[in-house]
Design a protein around this motif. Structure first.
Motif, PDB file in Angstrom:
ATOM      1  N   ALA A  26     117.124  52.704  14.818  1.00  0.00           N
ATOM      2  CA  ALA A  26     116.291  53.067  13.669  1.00  0.00           C
ATOM      3  C   ALA A  26     117.105  53.071  12.378  1.00  0.00           C
ATOM      4  O   ALA A  26     116.674  52.534  11.356  1.00  0.00           O
ATOM      5  CB  ALA A  26     115.646  54.426  13.895  1.00  0.00           C
ATOM      6  N   ARG A  27     118.291  53.665  12.397  1.00  0.00           N
ATOM      7  CA  ARG A  27     119.128  53.744  11.194  1.00  0.00           C
ATOM      8  C   ARG A  27     119.471  52.354  10.673  1.00  0.00           C
ATOM      9  O   ARG A  27     119.410  52.087   9.473  1.00  0.00           O
ATOM     10  CB  ARG A  27     120.405  54.524  11.505  1.00  0.00           C
ATOM     11  CG  ARG A  27     121.371  54.621  10.342  1.00  0.00           C
ATOM     12  CD  ARG A  27     122.660  55.339  10.740  1.00  0.00           C
ATOM     13  NE  ARG A  27     123.281  54.808  11.942  1.00  0.00           N
ATOM     14  CZ  ARG A  27     124.100  53.757  11.964  1.00  0.00           C
ATOM     15  NH1 ARG A  27     124.375  53.108  10.856  1.00  0.00           N
ATOM     16  NH2 ARG A  27     124.623  53.345  13.091  1.00  0.00           N
ATOM     17  N   GLU A  28     119.814  51.444  11.575  1.00  0.00           N
ATOM     18  CA  GLU A  28     120.158  50.079  11.168  1.00  0.00           C
ATOM     19  C   GLU A  28     118.924  49.325  10.663  1.00  0.00           C
ATOM     20  O   GLU A  28     119.001  48.601   9.681  1.00  0.00           O
ATOM     21  CB  GLU A  28     120.776  49.326  12.342  1.00  0.00           C
ATOM     22  CG  GLU A  28     122.076  49.916  12.827  1.00  0.00           C
ATOM     23  CD  GLU A  28     122.482  49.371  14.177  1.00  0.00           C
ATOM     24  OE1 GLU A  28     123.702  49.244  14.389  1.00  0.00           O
ATOM     25  OE2 GLU A  28     121.602  49.086  15.007  1.00  0.00           O
ATOM     26  N   CYS A  30     116.292  50.541   9.273  1.00  0.00           N
ATOM     27  CA  CYS A  30     115.851  51.075   7.977  1.00  0.00           C
ATOM     28  C   CYS A  30     116.590  50.414   6.819  1.00  0.00           C
ATOM     29  O   CYS A  30     116.047  50.307   5.718  1.00  0.00           O
ATOM     30  CB  CYS A  30     116.050  52.583   7.934  1.00  0.00           C
ATOM     31  SG  CYS A  30     114.903  53.466   9.010  1.00  0.00           S
ATOM     32  N   ALA A  31     117.806  49.950   7.049  1.00  0.00           N
ATOM     33  CA  ALA A  31     118.576  49.272   5.995  1.00  0.00           C
ATOM     34  C   ALA A  31     117.906  47.960   5.588  1.00  0.00           C
ATOM     35  O   ALA A  31     118.101  47.487   4.472  1.00  0.00           O
ATOM     36  CB  ALA A  31     120.002  49.006   6.469  1.00  0.00           C
ATOM     37  N   PRO A  40     116.695  52.225   1.342  1.00  0.00           N
ATOM     38  CA  PRO A  40     116.221  52.123   2.728  1.00  0.00           C
ATOM     39  C   PRO A  40     115.206  53.220   3.031  1.00  0.00           C
ATOM     40  O   PRO A  40     115.323  54.339   2.530  1.00  0.00           O
ATOM     41  CB  PRO A  40     117.491  52.326   3.558  1.00  0.00           C
ATOM     42  CG  PRO A  40     118.611  52.005   2.641  1.00  0.00           C
ATOM     43  CD  PRO A  40     118.145  52.369   1.260  1.00  0.00           C
ATOM     44  N   HIS A  42     113.247  56.100   5.244  1.00  0.00           N
ATOM     45  CA  HIS A  42     113.744  57.161   6.112  1.00  0.00           C
ATOM     46  C   HIS A  42     113.422  56.816   7.559  1.00  0.00           C
ATOM     47  O   HIS A  42     112.456  56.111   7.846  1.00  0.00           O
ATOM     48  CB  HIS A  42     113.085  58.487   5.718  1.00  0.00           C
ATOM     49  CG  HIS A  42     113.757  59.667   6.329  1.00  0.00           C
ATOM     50  ND1 HIS A  42     113.372  60.171   7.550  1.00  0.00           N
ATOM     51  CD2 HIS A  42     114.781  60.433   5.896  1.00  0.00           C
ATOM     52  CE1 HIS A  42     114.141  61.209   7.842  1.00  0.00           C
ATOM     53  NE2 HIS A  42     115.006  61.388   6.853  1.00  0.00           N
ATOM     54  N   ARG A  43     114.228  57.318   8.472  1.00  0.00           N
ATOM     55  CA  ARG A  43     114.010  57.051   9.894  1.00  0.00           C
ATOM     56  C   ARG A  43     112.620  57.466  10.353  1.00  0.00           C
ATOM     57  O   ARG A  43     112.018  56.821  11.203  1.00  0.00           O
ATOM     58  CB  ARG A  43     115.057  57.771  10.747  1.00  0.00           C
ATOM     59  CG  ARG A  43     116.381  57.091  10.791  1.00  0.00           C
ATOM     60  CD  ARG A  43     117.292  57.719  11.831  1.00  0.00           C
ATOM     61  NE  ARG A  43     117.266  59.167  11.831  1.00  0.00           N
ATOM     62  CZ  ARG A  43     118.112  59.946  11.156  1.00  0.00           C
ATOM     63  NH1 ARG A  43     119.046  59.406  10.425  1.00  0.00           N
ATOM     64  NH2 ARG A  43     118.021  61.255  11.223  1.00  0.00           N
ATOM     65  N   SER A  44     112.104  58.551   9.800  1.00  0.00           N
ATOM     66  CA  SER A  44     110.778  59.002  10.225  1.00  0.00           C
ATOM     67  C   SER A  44     109.711  57.950   9.910  1.00  0.00           C
ATOM     68  O   SER A  44     108.739  57.802  10.658  1.00  0.00           O
ATOM     69  CB  SER A  44     110.422  60.337   9.563  1.00  0.00           C
ATOM     70  OG  SER A  44     110.334  60.188   8.162  1.00  0.00           O
ATOM     71  N   TYR A  47     109.662  55.378  12.659  1.00  0.00           N
ATOM     72  CA  TYR A  47     108.929  55.835  13.834  1.00  0.00           C
ATOM     73  C   TYR A  47     107.424  55.823  13.584  1.00  0.00           C
ATOM     74  O   TYR A  47     106.641  55.538  14.494  1.00  0.00           O
ATOM     75  CB  TYR A  47     109.407  57.223  14.259  1.00  0.00           C
ATOM     76  CG  TYR A  47     110.818  57.194  14.796  1.00  0.00           C
ATOM     77  CD1 TYR A  47     111.108  56.530  15.984  1.00  0.00           C
ATOM     78  CD2 TYR A  47     111.863  57.797  14.123  1.00  0.00           C
ATOM     79  CE1 TYR A  47     112.403  56.477  16.491  1.00  0.00           C
ATOM     80  CE2 TYR A  47     113.156  57.756  14.608  1.00  0.00           C
ATOM     81  CZ  TYR A  47     113.425  57.096  15.791  1.00  0.00           C
ATOM     82  OH  TYR A  47     114.691  57.030  16.284  1.00  0.00           O
ATOM     83  N   ARG A  67     116.635  55.066  23.296  1.00  0.00           N
ATOM     84  CA  ARG A  67     116.145  55.091  21.919  1.00  0.00           C
ATOM     85  C   ARG A  67     115.228  53.910  21.646  1.00  0.00           C
ATOM     86  O   ARG A  67     115.316  52.872  22.292  1.00  0.00           O
ATOM     87  CB  ARG A  67     117.327  55.010  20.955  1.00  0.00           C
ATOM     88  CG  ARG A  67     118.336  56.110  21.180  1.00  0.00           C
ATOM     89  CD  ARG A  67     118.745  56.727  19.905  1.00  0.00           C
ATOM     90  NE  ARG A  67     119.322  58.029  20.172  1.00  0.00           N
ATOM     91  CZ  ARG A  67     120.547  58.360  19.874  1.00  0.00           C
ATOM     92  NH1 ARG A  67     121.326  57.496  19.287  1.00  0.00           N
ATOM     93  NH2 ARG A  67     120.980  59.568  20.134  1.00  0.00           N
ATOM     94  N   ARG A  69     114.219  50.758  19.603  1.00  0.00           N
ATOM     95  CA  ARG A  69     114.957  49.742  18.858  1.00  0.00           C
ATOM     96  C   ARG A  69     114.003  48.615  18.489  1.00  0.00           C
ATOM     97  O   ARG A  69     112.983  48.404  19.122  1.00  0.00           O
ATOM     98  CB  ARG A  69     116.111  49.204  19.677  1.00  0.00           C
ATOM     99  CG  ARG A  69     117.055  50.320  20.101  1.00  0.00           C
ATOM    100  CD  ARG A  69     118.317  49.814  20.660  1.00  0.00           C
ATOM    101  NE  ARG A  69     119.117  50.899  21.170  1.00  0.00           N
ATOM    102  CZ  ARG A  69     120.117  51.452  20.519  1.00  0.00           C
ATOM    103  NH1 ARG A  69     120.439  51.017  19.336  1.00  0.00           N
ATOM    104  NH2 ARG A  69     120.803  52.433  21.054  1.00  0.00           N
TER     105      ARG A  69
END
Length: 90
Positions: A26-28, A30-31, A40, A42-44, A47, A67, A69
């Motif tokens: 998720a973090r990657e 979002c970029a 970027p 937010h991770r939420s 989701y 997780r 992906r």
């Protein structure tokens, strides 16, 4: 005589190691998904796109390593499908 080293941004280095089918956390991911200010998301939000979607289109994800992906290819397809759902010729 001094040797100069070229500065390379982390995003460029990340792009060099990742192809379109590489699973992204998720973090990657979002970029690669900027908000209206260019930052970027937010991770939420990642989701939310995976679970509920946007304009009737859900982001394709896989469950890997405990997780959720996605891939850059699926991010592009999601963006194109949302644009079409909103009436744009993407």
């Amino acid at each position: 005589m001094s040797a100069t080293t070229e500065q390379v941004s982390p995003a460029v280095e990340l792009d060099d190691r990742i192809n379109d089918d590489t699973p992204l956390a998720a973090r990657e991911a979002c970029a690669y998904m900027p908000d209206h200010n260019g930052r970027p998301i937010h991770r939420s939000q990642f989701y939310k796109y995976a679970k509920y979607g946007q304009d009737g289109v859900r982001l394709q994800v896989m469950f890997l390593g405990g997780r959720l992906r996605t891939t850059r290819k699926w991010l592009r397809e999601f963006g194109t499908a949302v644009a079409r759902a909103r009436g744009f010729n993407a």
